[in-house]
Enzyme design. Structure first.
Site, PDB file in Angstrom:
ATOM      1  N   ASN A  16       1.082  -1.093  -0.002  1.00 50.68           N
ATOM      2  CA  ASN A  16       0.066   0.029  -0.074  1.00 50.68           C
ATOM      3  C   ASN A  16       0.801   1.334   0.129  1.00 50.68           C
ATOM      4  O   ASN A  16       1.818   1.441   0.977  1.00 50.68           O
ATOM      5  CB  ASN A  16      -1.056  -0.050   1.162  1.00 50.68           C
ATOM      6  CG  ASN A  16      -1.783   1.175   1.212  1.00 50.68           C
ATOM      7  OD1 ASN A  16      -1.317   2.404   1.187  1.00 50.68           O
ATOM      8  ND2 ASN A  16      -3.090   1.011   1.612  1.00 50.68           N
ATOM      9  N   HIS A  19       1.047   6.417   1.807  1.00 48.14           N
ATOM     10  CA  HIS A  19       1.695   7.126   2.757  1.00 48.14           C
ATOM     11  C   HIS A  19       2.840   7.771   2.071  1.00 48.14           C
ATOM     12  O   HIS A  19       3.605   8.965   2.462  1.00 48.14           O
ATOM     13  CB  HIS A  19       1.939   6.555   4.055  1.00 48.14           C
ATOM     14  CG  HIS A  19       0.510   6.321   4.822  1.00 48.14           C
ATOM     15  ND1 HIS A  19      -0.251   7.310   4.923  1.00 48.14           N
ATOM     16  CD2 HIS A  19      -0.046   5.113   5.185  1.00 48.14           C
ATOM     17  CE1 HIS A  19      -1.533   6.946   5.684  1.00 48.14           C
ATOM     18  NE2 HIS A  19      -1.136   5.516   5.688  1.00 48.14           N
ATOM     19  N   HIS A  52      -5.642   3.640  -1.472  1.00 53.07           N
ATOM     20  CA  HIS A  52      -7.002   4.053  -1.102  1.00 53.07           C
ATOM     21  C   HIS A  52      -7.141   5.392  -1.461  1.00 53.07           C
ATOM     22  O   HIS A  52      -6.524   6.398  -1.100  1.00 53.07           O
ATOM     23  CB  HIS A  52      -6.873   3.970   0.608  1.00 53.07           C
ATOM     24  CG  HIS A  52      -8.121   4.270   1.117  1.00 53.07           C
ATOM     25  ND1 HIS A  52      -8.571   4.090   2.414  1.00 53.07           N
ATOM     26  CD2 HIS A  52      -9.489   4.660   0.538  1.00 53.07           C
ATOM     27  CE1 HIS A  52      -9.610   4.578   2.536  1.00 53.07           C
ATOM     28  NE2 HIS A  52     -10.372   4.829   1.620  1.00 53.07           N
ATOM     29  N   ARG A  54      -9.243   8.326  -1.036  1.00 52.31           N
ATOM     30  CA  ARG A  54     -10.469   8.727  -0.133  1.00 52.31           C
ATOM     31  C   ARG A  54     -11.208  10.018  -0.699  1.00 52.31           C
ATOM     32  O   ARG A  54     -10.654  10.665  -1.412  1.00 52.31           O
ATOM     33  CB  ARG A  54      -9.674   9.322   1.236  1.00 52.31           C
ATOM     34  CG  ARG A  54      -9.328   7.946   2.112  1.00 52.31           C
ATOM     35  CD  ARG A  54      -8.589   8.738   3.618  1.00 52.31           C
ATOM     36  NE  ARG A  54      -8.491   7.706   4.509  1.00 52.31           N
ATOM     37  CZ  ARG A  54      -9.378   7.462   5.425  1.00 52.31           C
ATOM     38  NH1 ARG A  54     -10.405   7.997   5.559  1.00 52.31           N
ATOM     39  NH2 ARG A  54      -9.011   6.401   6.307  1.00 52.31           N
ATOM     40  N   ARG A  58      -6.781  12.751   0.798  1.00 51.71           N
ATOM     41  CA  ARG A  58      -5.562  13.292   1.944  1.00 51.71           C
ATOM     42  C   ARG A  58      -4.526  12.630   1.546  1.00 51.71           C
ATOM     43  O   ARG A  58      -3.379  13.261   1.797  1.00 51.71           O
ATOM     44  CB  ARG A  58      -5.868  12.816   3.183  1.00 51.71           C
ATOM     45  CG  ARG A  58      -6.089  11.502   3.586  1.00 51.71           C
ATOM     46  CD  ARG A  58      -6.179  11.318   4.783  1.00 51.71           C
ATOM     47  NE  ARG A  58      -7.737  11.422   5.458  1.00 51.71           N
ATOM     48  CZ  ARG A  58      -8.120  10.780   6.589  1.00 51.71           C
ATOM     49  NH1 ARG A  58      -7.434   9.954   7.552  1.00 51.71           N
ATOM     50  NH2 ARG A  58      -9.439  11.210   6.913  1.00 51.71           N
ATOM     51  N   GLU A  79      -8.584   0.492  -3.028  1.00 50.32           N
ATOM     52  CA  GLU A  79      -9.631   0.639  -1.722  1.00 50.32           C
ATOM     53  C   GLU A  79     -10.579   1.934  -2.014  1.00 50.32           C
ATOM     54  O   GLU A  79     -10.099   2.902  -2.342  1.00 50.32           O
ATOM     55  CB  GLU A  79      -8.768   0.630  -0.639  1.00 50.32           C
ATOM     56  CG  GLU A  79      -7.996  -0.370  -0.281  1.00 50.32           C
ATOM     57  CD  GLU A  79      -7.233  -0.125   1.044  1.00 50.32           C
ATOM     58  OE1 GLU A  79      -7.261   1.078   1.545  1.00 50.32           O
ATOM     59  OE2 GLU A  79      -6.427  -1.060   1.574  1.00 50.32           O
ATOM     60  N   THR A 110      -8.295   3.873   8.742  1.00 45.85           N
ATOM     61  CA  THR A 110      -9.606   3.029   8.635  1.00 45.85           C
ATOM     62  C   THR A 110      -9.459   2.077   9.956  1.00 45.85           C
ATOM     63  O   THR A 110      -8.878   1.270  10.052  1.00 45.85           O
ATOM     64  CB  THR A 110      -9.337   1.950   7.165  1.00 45.85           C
ATOM     65  OG1 THR A 110      -9.011   2.775   6.278  1.00 45.85           O
ATOM     66  CG2 THR A 110     -10.853   1.404   7.084  1.00 45.85           C
ATOM     67  N   GLU A 160     -11.151  -9.240   3.325  1.00 44.08           N
ATOM     68  CA  GLU A 160      -9.935  -8.841   4.074  1.00 44.08           C
ATOM     69  C   GLU A 160     -10.326  -8.565   5.237  1.00 44.08           C
ATOM     70  O   GLU A 160     -10.992  -7.775   5.875  1.00 44.08           O
ATOM     71  CB  GLU A 160      -9.248  -7.724   3.442  1.00 44.08           C
ATOM     72  CG  GLU A 160      -7.999  -7.162   3.919  1.00 44.08           C
ATOM     73  CD  GLU A 160      -7.353  -6.292   3.061  1.00 44.08           C
ATOM     74  OE1 GLU A 160      -7.161  -6.182   1.844  1.00 44.08           O
ATOM     75  OE2 GLU A 160      -6.204  -5.438   3.654  1.00 44.08           O
ATOM     76  N   HIS A 203      -3.837  -4.461   7.784  1.00 48.78           N
ATOM     77  CA  HIS A 203      -3.929  -3.200   8.631  1.00 48.78           C
ATOM     78  C   HIS A 203      -2.815  -3.223   9.875  1.00 48.78           C
ATOM     79  O   HIS A 203      -2.986  -4.216  10.510  1.00 48.78           O
ATOM     80  CB  HIS A 203      -5.223  -3.053   9.302  1.00 48.78           C
ATOM     81  CG  HIS A 203      -5.310  -1.401   9.484  1.00 48.78           C
ATOM     82  ND1 HIS A 203      -5.534  -0.348   8.610  1.00 48.78           N
ATOM     83  CD2 HIS A 203      -5.033  -0.902  10.601  1.00 48.78           C
ATOM     84  CE1 HIS A 203      -5.511   0.943   9.072  1.00 48.78           C
ATOM     85  NE2 HIS A 203      -5.006   0.583  10.095  1.00 48.78           N
TER      86      HIS A 203
HETATM   87  N1  PXP Z   1      -5.937  -3.318   3.967  1.00 49.92           N
HETATM   88  C1  PXP Z   1      -6.863  -2.206   3.894  1.00 49.92           C
HETATM   89  C2  PXP Z   1      -8.238  -2.595   3.556  1.00 49.92           C
HETATM   90  C3  PXP Z   1      -6.666  -0.817   4.406  1.00 49.92           C
HETATM   91  O1  PXP Z   1      -7.697  -0.022   4.541  1.00 49.92           O
HETATM   92  C4  PXP Z   1      -5.404  -0.437   4.815  1.00 49.92           C
HETATM   93  C5  PXP Z   1      -5.023   0.894   5.052  1.00 49.92           C
HETATM   94  O2  PXP Z   1      -5.201   1.698   4.576  1.00 49.92           O
HETATM   95  C6  PXP Z   1      -4.377  -1.488   4.816  1.00 49.92           C
HETATM   96  C7  PXP Z   1      -4.457  -2.848   4.399  1.00 49.92           C
HETATM   97  C8  PXP Z   1      -3.035  -1.115   5.148  1.00 49.92           C
HETATM   98  O3  PXP Z   1      -2.675  -0.838   6.373  1.00 49.92           O
HETATM   99  P1  PXP Z   1      -1.434  -0.382   6.923  1.00 49.92           P
HETATM  100  O4  PXP Z   1      -1.190   0.957   6.135  1.00 49.92           O
HETATM  101  O5  PXP Z   1      -1.937  -0.178   8.220  1.00 49.92           O
HETATM  102  O6  PXP Z   1      -0.466  -1.295   6.676  1.00 49.92           O
END
Ligand code: PXP
Length: 253
Positions: A16, A19, A52, A54, A58, A79, A110, A160, A203
């Site tokens: 992901n 960030h 994601h 949003r 952001r 996402e 999330t 998930e 997550h």
């Molecule tokens: N899976 C989903 C569905 C999420 O919403 C997120 C966070 O956006 C992640 C995985 C990844 O989480 P993290 O950034 O905490 O590793």
């Protein structure tokens, strides 16, 4: 812990990159570029990219999604909240998969899974429109039997499971809670697999918390972002992904 009759296949890693965009957006401009991060992730052996989009943009922006689709060969897991705006964007770009997530304006991230049970009627048309377009549909849910039953009824392809509570309990050193949360994730993986759903987890996963999750036999994919991007500051993105990949592979053997 291998479940009877289940072959422990290679576990996919979805990186992901949200960030990277968070840091870019702190100053505006183009640096650091999340698409460049996706390219490095691909070279480091990631199996997919997760982003994601949003409502408040952001981190990931619309243009990032366009470029991820056009420039990156890996499957994109988009996402999104179940809104008309996001549905239109998904249908226009046709990513490999869409993971429907809950979204609240005030939240930092999330914070929990989607309450599919109370939103069945709202979610149903989104699931069917996405599936009709050939997009695999995933629901980001809590590891709970009712949520799994509703996911099955909605005919999604994937669930998930939100690993945030397990990860938080591990980092807090609360062993009793960690065990309880982990058992919930294991049971949910088994139940979802038996219901014919593909099982993903994600997550809050880190080098310290990934191995037990990766060893859950029904797990097919982990989606990991914040920790990998944070760790990349210290050891580099490629090294952070390779280390995560190694830990996952070790846990499967
Ligand atoms: N899976 C989903 C569905 C999420 O919403 C997120 C966070 O956006 C992640 C995985 C990844 O989480 P993290 O950034 O905490 O590793």
């Amino acid at each position: 812990m291998a479940a009877q009759g289940l072959q422990l296949g290679r576990l996919r890693l979805g990186v992901n990159i949200d960030h990277v965009a968070t840091i870019r957006n702190a100053r505006g401009g183009e640096h650091p570029d999340p698409v460049r991060a996706a390219r490095i992730a691909a070279d480091a052996g990631a199996d997919g990219i997760t982003a994601h989009l949003r409502e408040d943009r952001r981190h990931i922006a619309d243009e990032d999604i366009t470029r991820l689709i056009e420039e990156i060969d890996l499957p994109l897991n988009l996402e999104m909240a179940a809104t008309e705006e996001m549905l239109e964007i998904a249908l226009r770009h046709k990513p490999n998969a869409c993971c429907i997530v809950p979204e609240h304006r005030e939240e930092r991230t999330t914070e929990g899974g989607l309450d599919a049970a109370s939103q069945h009627n709202h979610l149903a048309p989104y699931v069917s429109d996405l599936k009709e377009a050939g997009i695999r549909v995933s629901l980001f849910i809590e590891a709970h039997p009712v949520q799994i039953a509703v996911a099955k009824a909605l005919r999604v392809d994937i669930v998930e499971f939100h690993t945030g509570s397990y990860a938080d309990a591990t980092h807090a050193g609360d062993e009793a809670l960690r065990e309880k949360e982990f058992a919930r994730l294991v049971d949910a993986g088994r139940a979802a697999h038996e219901a014919g759903l593909e099982v993903h987890y994600g997550h809050g996963l880190t080098f310290d918390t990934v191995s037990p999750i990766a060893a859950i036999p029904q797990a097919m994919e982990l989606n990991i972002g914040h920790f990998i991007i944070g760790e990349a500051i210290f050891i580099g993105l490629e090294a952070a992904i390779l280390r995560m990949r190694d830990l996952m592979d070790e846990a499967r053997t």
